[in-house]
Design a protein around this motif. Structure first.
Motif, PDB file in Angstrom:
ATOM      1  N   LEU A   1     -51.215  -8.205  -7.577  1.00 41.60           N
ATOM      2  CA  LEU A   1     -50.037  -7.648  -6.919  1.00 41.60           C
ATOM      3  C   LEU A   1     -48.820  -8.547  -7.172  1.00 41.60           C
ATOM      4  O   LEU A   1     -47.729  -8.061  -7.479  1.00 41.60           O
ATOM      5  N   THR A   2     -49.036  -9.858  -7.059  1.00 44.68           N
ATOM      6  CA  THR A   2     -47.924 -10.782  -7.281  1.00 44.68           C
ATOM      7  C   THR A   2     -47.392 -10.651  -8.697  1.00 44.68           C
ATOM      8  O   THR A   2     -46.188 -10.596  -8.928  1.00 44.68           O
TER       9      THR A   2
ATOM     10  N   ILE B   1     -45.358  -7.659  -8.960  1.00 50.90           N
ATOM     11  CA  ILE B   1     -44.018  -7.834  -8.371  1.00 50.90           C
ATOM     12  C   ILE B   1     -43.116  -8.586  -9.349  1.00 50.90           C
ATOM     13  O   ILE B   1     -41.964  -8.210  -9.569  1.00 50.90           O
ATOM     14  N   ILE B   2     -43.658  -9.636  -9.960  1.00 48.47           N
ATOM     15  CA  ILE B   2     -42.850 -10.415 -10.899  1.00 48.47           C
ATOM     16  C   ILE B   2     -42.409  -9.528 -12.067  1.00 48.47           C
ATOM     17  O   ILE B   2     -41.238  -9.504 -12.448  1.00 48.47           O
TER      18      ILE B   2
ATOM     19  N   GLY C   1     -40.049  -6.914 -10.832  1.00 52.30           N
ATOM     20  CA  GLY C   1     -38.869  -7.609 -10.333  1.00 52.30           C
ATOM     21  C   GLY C   1     -37.938  -7.982 -11.466  1.00 52.30           C
ATOM     22  O   GLY C   1     -36.731  -7.798 -11.400  1.00 52.30           O
ATOM     23  N   LEU C   2     -38.507  -8.478 -12.566  1.00 54.67           N
ATOM     24  CA  LEU C   2     -37.676  -8.906 -13.691  1.00 54.67           C
ATOM     25  C   LEU C   2     -37.180  -7.713 -14.502  1.00 54.67           C
ATOM     26  O   LEU C   2     -36.311  -7.848 -15.334  1.00 54.67           O
TER      27      LEU C   2
ATOM     28  N   LEU D   1     -43.296 -18.275 -13.641  1.00 53.01           N
ATOM     29  CA  LEU D   1     -43.524 -17.628 -12.348  1.00 53.01           C
ATOM     30  C   LEU D   1     -44.991 -17.251 -12.184  1.00 53.01           C
ATOM     31  O   LEU D   1     -45.595 -17.471 -11.137  1.00 53.01           O
TER      32      LEU D   1
ATOM     33  N   THR E   1     -47.618 -18.680  -9.287  1.00 55.87           N
ATOM     34  CA  THR E   1     -48.364 -17.884  -8.304  1.00 55.87           C
ATOM     35  C   THR E   1     -49.857 -18.088  -8.474  1.00 55.87           C
ATOM     36  O   THR E   1     -50.588 -18.117  -7.497  1.00 55.87           O
TER      37      THR E   1
END
Lengths: 337, 311, 299
Positions: B18-19, B22-23, B26-27, B283, B287
């Motif tokens: 999930l992280t 998101i990254i 997000g980017l 990133l 994480t």
């Protein structure tokens, strides 16, 4: 007090069950269930006080909370005023809930500490839009007097009241919607003994005044003996005996009831009909894994072979008294003494 | 026990996934064209288009996402847009430096923080307690970069004891260069540790069983070190684990201040150069580290504390 | 309907509606450090609001002759490498810190408390999914999260507020969720349910007023976090861009000249520390005032 409408059934509960699943393993599979309430049936008549007694953990509170869906029952049927209550339909049970208010055990946590007494008592009226602002205010004034408090208490906050006063506020709040039935979950257990009797008297007064029906959940037999019309005894999620107060207290049939009653201190220890003390051994078994046959047989002083094999059916001793015990079914005399 | 570890692992995987998601989004989903962002506003449309093609930005988003996931599983984060080097290589040359800084900081943090926390709790509401608490409060309120500047000012410029930049040559040189940055970061960690140890100890001191132990006549030293300390250090261990996120942020800043190579400087360079693959790689690695540390903390927790061990 | 037990004691000592004295506020007032920090913060807010009137010089005007000059009667805190008055820049910089601080805390509170209360109250699968998602955000260091968003978008004040605000949502949600779950089991909540209160009503009138203390604490402590992160971003050069003064970019300007004139970096640093320490002290003081458990420990 309720003799004239004895046949008017207000609430009928049929085979009510509440099982909490036990999850285990990597994927959280269900491996069993805690049977907190396991097939409870009873009827409550309009205007009477029906008590449910039992040790802690026997499922009496769960039963009470299931009645108005504060805990969602696993299965079972509930009829209120001859209409079946559906717990899946929110509208349906919201309507019933209005007529079925609850008074809780702990007066300290049953009142919102941030609200004034005025606001607490008017809350049910506001939620259900019962009248204009001034009508609600009048109603709150009369309610607070009804439970023996004064109107200046309305501006106070819960932490400024004593336990007994808080419980009176709880009663006023429960009365606000003019309910038919009030479920009292150990309403006096958290209070001092001297305050207990005041509150119990208040309950009786209000019942006479408004023809209220109570379901009174308690572990305290002397309180139950004082207030009840009929009594049901629960053990491990099931009702083992139920009947009128006189039948249960004077002629208990189930060995568990007998043991419970024998633990109550008596006023005149030397009087003739003093009950002999029966001491049960061991703790109540886990509701996750109840013993085979009669759940009580491991601790029962008079068990017979049949007790280990099958759970006894509920038998009528007479039309006022039912009991689930093999000895009664087989007409054996039960004397634990 | 093994079941618990497996279960915990199974929980960690979706969180990591999930992280990463998101990254990635997000980017990408945020307005602004990474290609334009990288080439600058004056770049010709042809150059932007060529870069978009090269970065795979013209593919559908889902396809980009799946390709991205597949690459990560294979340890491939793409190539740096500036140096052309593989991102994974860059990550792996820089990561040990950051890890070293983090570990030495935790060492200094515990060395300073836990004893002071114990003293503070034992001498509650006395002058030593108040002074320790004020210092700790300052410690958690000063941003790491500012504290780093203060440390350089004092220990490199006013009293030139430590070097203010670089990594140094040889084992001793490296250690020497590592000292000031890790003490700086360690002091910041110790401020949080002091506060946490203190409140955890006070929680424990007020328990009934401690009163019982005292009533039985167990010597005070034994009460503190055998009963109180043992139980109150369990939450402290977790706290260090949870603090890893802040510690990494702190490391980024400290590395910048002390111009030490590491993930922090790599990430900051990537930001200034708009080097998306490198930033993305940093990133994701961050994480992963955070999740792995949390996992280790949870598992070690279940060894220390029988209460949370699953039945 | 006369009360049952009634004597003729018709005195109404509190007949007029009295304003309730909040016990939390009373407890807070006794905490000298807490009150002091509140006063300091109010002063800083006033400075930020009236900055244009208080600045002795134009914070952008360059006086290259006095470049890097130390403190003097004209320039109380000296002049920066670009010949600008440091005191004026610190005064204007307080605006950036406080606006970003309050803005980001507002964003995180509105979103985070809402999510946390709903997740905590509803529980079950919804709670699992939401918390898993927030945990994921939490495992990205806030600073890098800020960097990521600012790089992808731009470094305007609004972007910063939203980016840092979203980064703090998980922390807010956790606190709100925990307090809600604890409260949910209370009997007055069950009583409200049995009266037929809607979920929204229960959350807003029964749960929220009882957890405001805990929420206030986390928001106050978050102010420090935001101000520190904003300064760090500015220091790294990805925050609000020069020439707009922020404490962070002032410290960065000064860092390059730290050998010659350390004051350039130190003075804005001190302002930053005063504000962030004050928010931390204030947060601690509020916590002590609202949490009776800790109060007990003190005695």
């Amino acid at each position: 007090m309720a003799q004239n409408d004895m046949n008017n059934t207000l609430l009928k509960v049929k085979d009510l069950k509440k099982h909490y699943p036990i999850k285990k393993g990597i994927l959280g599979g269900e491996i069993g269930a805690i049977k907190a309430v396991d097939g409870v049936s009873f009827e409550v008549k309009r205007g009477e006080t029906f008590s449910i007694v039992g040790e802690s953990g026997c499922g009496k509170t769960t039963t009470g909370m299931c009645l108005n869906n504060l805990i969602e029952p696993t299965s079972g049927e509930i009829y209120f005023n001859d209409k079946q209550v559906s717990f899946r339909q929110k509208k349906d049970f919201q309507e019933v809930r209005k007529n079925m208010q609850v008074i809780f055990q702990d007066p300290y946590s049953s009142l919102n500490p941030k609200h004034s007494i005025q606001r607490i008592i008017s809350e049910p009226l506001v939620i259900n839009k019962m009248g204009t602002k001034s009508e609600i205010e009048d109603r709150v004034q009369s309610l607070i007097r009804l439970v023996g408090l004064d109107s200046y208490h309305l501006n106070r906050y819960p932490h400024e009241l004593s336990g007994g006063q808080k419980q009176r506020v709880g009663i006023a709040r429960a009365l606000a919607l003019n309910p038919d039935l009030i479920i009292c979950d150990e309403p006096v257990s958290a209070l001092d003994v001297s305050i207990q009797s005041q509150i119990l008297n208040l309950f009786e007064e209000l019942q006479e005044k408004f023809n209220l029906t109570y379901i009174f959940i308690s572990h305290d037999l002397s309180v139950v003996e004082h207030i009840s019309d009929r009594v049901a005894v629960m053990y491990l999620g099931k009702i083992v005996e139920q009947g009128t107060r006189e039948e249960i207290f004077n002629d208990p049939k189930h060995p568990y009831t007998q043991a419970l009653l024998s633990s109550v201190p008596v006023a005149k220890p030397k009087s003739k009909n003093n009950r002999t003390r029966i001491v049960l051994e061991g703790d109540p078994p886990s509701p996750q894994n109840p013993p085979s046959g009669c759940h009580f047989h491991e601790r029962c002083p008079v068990k017979i072979e049949a007790c280990k094999k099958a759970y006894p059916d509920m038998r009528e001793v007479n039309n006022l008294h039912k009991v689930a015990c093999h000895l009664v079914s087989e007409n054996l005399s039960i004397t634990t003494q | 026990m093994i079941k618990f570890i497996i279960r915990r692992l199974l929980i960690a995987i979706p969180t990591i996934l999930l992280t990463i998601t998101i990254i990635f989004f997000g980017l990408r989903i945020l307005p602004g064209d990474p290609a334009v962002a990288m080439l600058g506003p004056e770049a010709s449309p042809e150059a932007v288009e060529a870069l978009r093609e090269q970065m795979g930005l013209n593919e559908p988003l889902i396809q980009q996402y799946l390709a991205f996931l597949m690459d990560i599983v294979q340890g491939d984060f793409g190539d740096s847009l500036i140096s052309g080097q593989s991102v994974s290589t860059q990550l792996f040359t820089n990561f040990p430096n950051t890890l070293l800084l983090a570990f030495t900081s935790i060492f200094f943090g515990c060395l300073i923080g836990i004893p002071l926390g114990i003293v503070s709790a034992r001498k509650r509401d006395t002058v030593p307690d108040s002074s320790i608490r004020i210092v700790a409060l300052l410690g958690i309120s000063v941003p790491p970069f500012l504290f780093g500047i203060f440390m350089i000012l004092i220990f490199s410029l006013m009293f030139p004891i430590f070097p203010s930049m670089g990594t140094g040559e040889g084992f001793w040189g490296q250690l020497y260069h590592l000292l000031l940055p890790s003490i700086t970061l360690g002091l910041i960690l110790s401020a949080a540790l002091i506060r946490f140890t203190r409140s955890s100890m006070l929680d424990e001191i007020n328990r009934e069983y401690i009163r019982t132990a005292r009533a039985k006549g167990v010597p005070e030293k034994l009460v503190i070190y055998k009963h109180v300390l043992r139980n109150s250090l369990i939450p402290v261990v977790t706290m260090i684990g949870l603090y890893i996120t802040s510690l990494l942020s702190g490391a980024v800043l400290i590395e910048t201040i002390f111009t030490r190579p590491g993930l922090g400087t790599l990430a900051i360079d990537a930001i200034t150069n708009r080097d998306f693959p490198v930033l993305q790689g940093c990133l994701v690695l961050f994480t992963l580290v955070v999740q792995i540390v949390n996992l280790l903390v949870d598992i070690s927790y279940s060894f220390i504390d029988p209460k949370i061990r699953p039945s | 309907m006369e009360p049952t037990v009634k004597k003729a004691n018709y005195y109404f000592p509190e007949k007029e509606k009295r304003k309730r004295k909040s016990p939390e506020w009373e407890a807070f007032k006794k905490n000298k450090l807490g009150v002091a920090s509140l006063v300091i913060l109010i002063i800083f807010c006033l400075i930020a609001i009236f900055a244009p009137m208080l600045m002795p010089y134009d914070p952008l005007a360059q006086d290259m002759l006095n470049r890097l000059a130390g403190p003097s009667a004209d320039h109380w805190l000296g002049v920066d490498p670009n010949g600008r008055d440091i005191l004026s820049r610190i005064i204007l910089g307080s605006r950036t810190s406080l606006i970003v601080g309050f803005g980001a805390v507002l964003v995180s509170s509105l979103i985070g408390f809402g999510i946390g209360m709903i997740a905590g109250y509803k529980g079950g699968r919804l709670d699992d999914i939401v918390m898993r998602f927030l945990d994921s955000i939490m495992s990205i260091p806030l600073l890098l999260f800020g960097v990521m968003v600012v790089v992808a978008l731009n470094s305007s004040m609004l972007t910063l507020i939203i980016a840092i605000g979203i980064g703090l949502v998980p922390g807010c949600a956790r606190v709100a969720r925990g307090s809600t779950m604890e409260l949910k089991e209370k009997e007055f909540i069950k009583s409200a349910i049995s009266m037929g209160a809607s979920d929204i009503r229960i959350l807003l009138t029964h749960i929220l007023p009882n957890i405001t203390g805990a929420l206030l604490v986390i928001s106050t402590l978050h102010m420090t976090t935001v101000i520190m992160v904003e300064a760090s971003l500015s220091f790294l050069g990805v925050g609000i861009q020069p020439p707009t003064p922020t404490w962070g970019n002032m410290i960065q300007d000064g860092f390059n000249f730290v050998r010659d004139q350390p004051g350039i970096a130190i003075y804005p640093g001190i302002a930053l520390i005063i504000v962030s320490v004050s928010f931390n002290v204030l947060g601690d003081a509020i916590r002590d005032a609202v949490d009776p458990h800790i109060k007990k420990q003190r005695n």
